[in-house]
Design an enzyme around this catalytic site. Sequence first.
Site, PDB file in Angstrom:
ATOM      1  N   ARG A 254       0.803  -1.032  -0.046  1.00 30.20           N
ATOM      2  CA  ARG A 254      -0.046  -0.058   0.233  1.00 30.20           C
ATOM      3  C   ARG A 254       0.769   1.312  -0.202  1.00 30.20           C
ATOM      4  O   ARG A 254       2.082   1.203   0.633  1.00 30.20           O
ATOM      5  CB  ARG A 254      -0.978   0.093   1.041  1.00 30.20           C
ATOM      6  CG  ARG A 254      -2.199  -1.019   1.120  1.00 30.20           C
ATOM      7  CD  ARG A 254      -2.932  -0.895   2.429  1.00 30.20           C
ATOM      8  NE  ARG A 254      -2.369  -1.152   3.819  1.00 30.20           N
ATOM      9  CZ  ARG A 254      -1.974  -0.387   4.498  1.00 30.20           C
ATOM     10  NH1 ARG A 254      -2.038   1.100   4.326  1.00 30.20           N
ATOM     11  NH2 ARG A 254      -1.365  -0.810   5.679  1.00 30.20           N
TER      12      ARG A 254
ATOM     13  N   TYR B 215      -1.464  -3.630  -6.723  1.00 33.31           N
ATOM     14  CA  TYR B 215      -1.300  -4.125  -5.467  1.00 33.31           C
ATOM     15  C   TYR B 215      -2.524  -4.296  -4.813  1.00 33.31           C
ATOM     16  O   TYR B 215      -3.237  -3.157  -4.854  1.00 33.31           O
ATOM     17  CB  TYR B 215      -0.243  -3.338  -4.656  1.00 33.31           C
ATOM     18  CG  TYR B 215      -0.059  -4.088  -2.959  1.00 33.31           C
ATOM     19  CD1 TYR B 215       0.340  -5.161  -3.016  1.00 33.31           C
ATOM     20  CD2 TYR B 215      -0.922  -3.511  -2.222  1.00 33.31           C
ATOM     21  CE1 TYR B 215       0.481  -5.735  -1.826  1.00 33.31           C
ATOM     22  CE2 TYR B 215      -0.725  -3.868  -0.689  1.00 33.31           C
ATOM     23  CZ  TYR B 215      -0.130  -5.239  -0.612  1.00 33.31           C
ATOM     24  OH  TYR B 215      -0.300  -5.590   0.455  1.00 33.31           O
TER      25      TYR B 215
ATOM     26  N   LYS C  37      -9.621  -2.475   1.789  1.00 36.48           N
ATOM     27  CA  LYS C  37      -9.401  -1.140   2.542  1.00 36.48           C
ATOM     28  C   LYS C  37     -10.075   0.050   2.073  1.00 36.48           C
ATOM     29  O   LYS C  37     -10.517   0.833   2.928  1.00 36.48           O
ATOM     30  CB  LYS C  37      -7.900  -0.965   2.561  1.00 36.48           C
ATOM     31  CG  LYS C  37      -7.107  -1.966   3.027  1.00 36.48           C
ATOM     32  CD  LYS C  37      -6.855  -2.395   4.445  1.00 36.48           C
ATOM     33  CE  LYS C  37      -6.208  -3.204   4.901  1.00 36.48           C
ATOM     34  NZ  LYS C  37      -6.482  -3.842   5.994  1.00 36.48           N
TER      35      LYS C  37
ATOM     36  N   HIS D 227     -10.900  -1.978  11.820  1.00 42.69           N
ATOM     37  CA  HIS D 227      -9.897  -2.761  11.421  1.00 42.69           C
ATOM     38  C   HIS D 227      -9.424  -4.090  12.356  1.00 42.69           C
ATOM     39  O   HIS D 227      -8.535  -4.113  12.989  1.00 42.69           O
ATOM     40  CB  HIS D 227      -8.567  -2.036  11.108  1.00 42.69           C
ATOM     41  CG  HIS D 227      -7.256  -2.572  10.334  1.00 42.69           C
ATOM     42  ND1 HIS D 227      -6.131  -2.158  10.609  1.00 42.69           N
ATOM     43  CD2 HIS D 227      -7.137  -3.658   9.573  1.00 42.69           C
ATOM     44  CE1 HIS D 227      -5.262  -2.861   9.913  1.00 42.69           C
ATOM     45  NE2 HIS D 227      -5.930  -3.748   9.256  1.00 42.69           N
TER      46      HIS D 227
ATOM     47  N   SER E  19      -1.211  -3.227  11.145  1.00 45.76           N
ATOM     48  CA  SER E  19      -0.598  -4.338  10.205  1.00 45.76           C
ATOM     49  C   SER E  19       0.538  -4.969  10.536  1.00 45.76           C
ATOM     50  O   SER E  19       1.423  -4.339  11.263  1.00 45.76           O
ATOM     51  CB  SER E  19      -0.473  -3.528   8.921  1.00 45.76           C
ATOM     52  OG  SER E  19      -1.557  -2.729   8.395  1.00 45.76           O
TER      53      SER E  19
ATOM     54  N   CYS F  76       1.112  -7.232  12.818  1.00 42.26           N
ATOM     55  CA  CYS F  76       1.208  -7.640  14.409  1.00 42.26           C
ATOM     56  C   CYS F  76       0.570  -8.850  15.026  1.00 42.26           C
ATOM     57  O   CYS F  76       0.361  -9.120  15.765  1.00 42.26           O
ATOM     58  CB  CYS F  76       0.544  -6.554  15.289  1.00 42.26           C
ATOM     59  SG  CYS F  76       1.535  -5.115  15.432  1.00 42.26           S
TER      60      CYS F  76
ATOM     61  N   ASP G 284      -9.521  -9.716   9.222  1.00 36.83           N
ATOM     62  CA  ASP G 284      -8.709  -8.176   9.170  1.00 36.83           C
ATOM     63  C   ASP G 284      -9.934  -7.050   9.300  1.00 36.83           C
ATOM     64  O   ASP G 284      -9.562  -6.053   9.653  1.00 36.83           O
ATOM     65  CB  ASP G 284      -8.350  -8.346   7.820  1.00 36.83           C
ATOM     66  CG  ASP G 284      -7.451  -6.892   7.105  1.00 36.83           C
ATOM     67  OD1 ASP G 284      -6.728  -6.491   8.131  1.00 36.83           O
ATOM     68  OD2 ASP G 284      -7.695  -6.290   6.131  1.00 36.83           O
TER      69      ASP G 284
ATOM     70  N   ARG H  54       2.114 -12.013  -0.772  1.00 38.29           N
ATOM     71  CA  ARG H  54       0.641 -12.115  -0.015  1.00 38.29           C
ATOM     72  C   ARG H  54       0.259 -13.635  -0.500  1.00 38.29           C
ATOM     73  O   ARG H  54       0.456 -14.071  -1.678  1.00 38.29           O
ATOM     74  CB  ARG H  54      -0.049 -10.988  -0.544  1.00 38.29           C
ATOM     75  CG  ARG H  54       0.168  -9.809   0.108  1.00 38.29           C
ATOM     76  CD  ARG H  54      -0.262  -9.647   1.556  1.00 38.29           C
ATOM     77  NE  ARG H  54      -0.038  -8.209   2.078  1.00 38.29           N
ATOM     78  CZ  ARG H  54      -0.621  -7.843   3.076  1.00 38.29           C
ATOM     79  NH1 ARG H  54      -1.644  -8.375   3.393  1.00 38.29           N
ATOM     80  NH2 ARG H  54      -0.108  -6.617   3.813  1.00 38.29           N
TER      81      ARG H  54
HETATM   82  C1  OXD Z   1      -3.076  -4.132   6.116  1.00 39.22           C
HETATM   83  C2  OXD Z   1      -3.446  -5.347   5.339  1.00 39.22           C
HETATM   84  O1  OXD Z   1      -2.139  -3.557   5.538  1.00 39.22           O
HETATM   85  O2  OXD Z   1      -4.256  -6.029   5.922  1.00 39.22           O
HETATM   86  O3  OXD Z   1      -3.740  -3.975   7.103  1.00 39.22           O
HETATM   87  O4  OXD Z   1      -3.181  -5.637   4.355  1.00 39.22           O
HETATM   88 MN    MN Z   2      -5.057  -5.039   7.644  1.00 39.00          MN
END
Ligand code: OXD
Ligand code: MN
Length: 581
Positions: free
Chosen positions: A66, A194, A203, A223, A245, A247, A272, A362
């Site tokens: 991102r 991406y 998102k 989130h 993100s 974690c 997510d 990913r």
């Molecule tokens: C993030 C994702 O960046 O879920 O939070 O990809």
């Molecule tokens: Mn995320």
Amino acid sequence: MTPAETWVDEVARTTKPSKVVWCDGSEAENERLVEGMLQDGTLIRLNEQAAPGCTLHRSHPSDVARTEHLTFIASRRAEDAGPTNNWMAPQEARERVGPLFDGVMKGRTMYVVPYVMGPLGSPFSKVGIEVTDSPYVVANMRIMTRMGQAALDQLGGGDEFVPGLHSTGDLSPDRRFIVHFPEERLIWSVGSGYGGNALLGKKCFALRIASTMARDQGWMAEHMLILELTLPSGEVHYVGAAFPSACGKTNLAMLQAPAELAGVKVRTIGDDIAWLRPGPDGRLWAVNPEAGFFGVVPGTGPDTNPMALQTIARNTIFTNVAVTPDGVPWWEGKDKSPPSDLIDWQGKPWDRTGKAAHPNSRFTAPARQCPTMSSRWEDPQGVPLSAIVFGGRRARVAPLVFESRDWEHGVFVGATMGSETTAAATGQVGVVRRDPMAMLPFCGYNMGDYFAHWLRMGKAVSKPPAIFHVNWFRTDRADRFIWPGFGQNLRVLLWMIERVKGQGKATETPVGFVPTRDALNLEGLGLSSAELDTLLAVDRDEWAAEVPEIRAFFERFGAHCPQQLHESLDTLSQQLTATRV
Ligand code: OXD
Ligand code: MN
């Protein structure tokens, strides 16, 4: 023409594709698309034995994550985007970004992707329509959302959909923009393929646009992962958890009870995003609006997340992982030793110096393939939350877990949560980035107003979930993590559920309720007494040092920051100086 057809027609007149295809989401359509991508090299078929139905996509090396600095909120007033978002006036967006769509699809096929976020037939669900010139995006959207005819059926010829226009453009970061028009509920994304920039349901819609819809309509777009916990007695609890993100959200969502806690069952609802609504029973109910997982691959291994490994064993699109010459995908953390002759994420022979898989490589995999999905993951009514968990990555300061005093204090805890940056992200280790509710990059409006919305929502539910804060990342003097993490995090979740039931033992500190030394089940972990002390410590000086920094953070929001948050900070500050803890 329906409103959707009118919009698509308008887009086609601007972007000038050679062909327009409305996607129905069928298997046959997907096979055709994948076949085309295998032929033109967009996708590589992986080994049929080792990874049946899986493909690999290698993205442009400058398009692997991102791009927050190129992500904009185009609200009419700058103030409504707030100090933590990049703002662009709608008029400027039309003048600067609009022309990038002129004729951008010449010679390309334009795919129209109708999709539903949320379980089909659910009162939570919303329809989006993404127009894109990337078949890779279509294939990903098919996994991540309920895509195709079902969405058109839900739309029923009406105008309640979020339009999203996407083109990979020329993939140049100089001509890359991800723009959200919250007042029109419209998304424009150009110059990136991406996932987080291009799969507009995720998102862009399910967080940035949905958060503004939620504010206006009295619900919440967060989130958060959602998990289901069944106690040995059969009692079931649902927990929502927000972490920045990287974690370990996917790991927590798919947590497996360790042998010592085998009577407890954990199941996954989502990893997510959560959409939350007050239910008629006064509780907060949650759905996962997504239908798949778009997760970080490196670090996914038999010890960290065996359930994710099973989930991505087939029918998965891998992006930017490494591969063996015979097509077996590989990444750091998959197993101990890399196979020989690996080809790295850029398609070059791996020389063992850098990473074989990109650190942000990913997987895109259907949620139904995850062995731990709860039987209620698509429940149209959602699931009622007993607890909300906030967390960050803090080497010090934050104890393993604490409970907020009430909803209002919990909002303060969420609004002030921070996470230390890692070297990979910024080059500076240990810098605390405030990331309220893990929504910093994803809130579609002024975060001060977002805090006020959280406070309002607490009044809209008579039985709000309890709010906790966790920190799995506390380290010792040698910089080693003290807490074992992963499956053992369940011990902390179980204490939370005890607290929810009015049973778990705790000591009140200025930051909230911390477990007493005997409150957590630590059997078999081999933690020393000193380690336990460190894990549960609330150091007055360390916390006092946070106060001015939090105050400065709140001040950035000016009058938008609710008074209650300033008051909670004052209370914290006073209690830190008034008591010894
Ligand atoms: C993030 C994702 O960046 O879920 O939070 O990809
Ligand atoms: Mn995320």
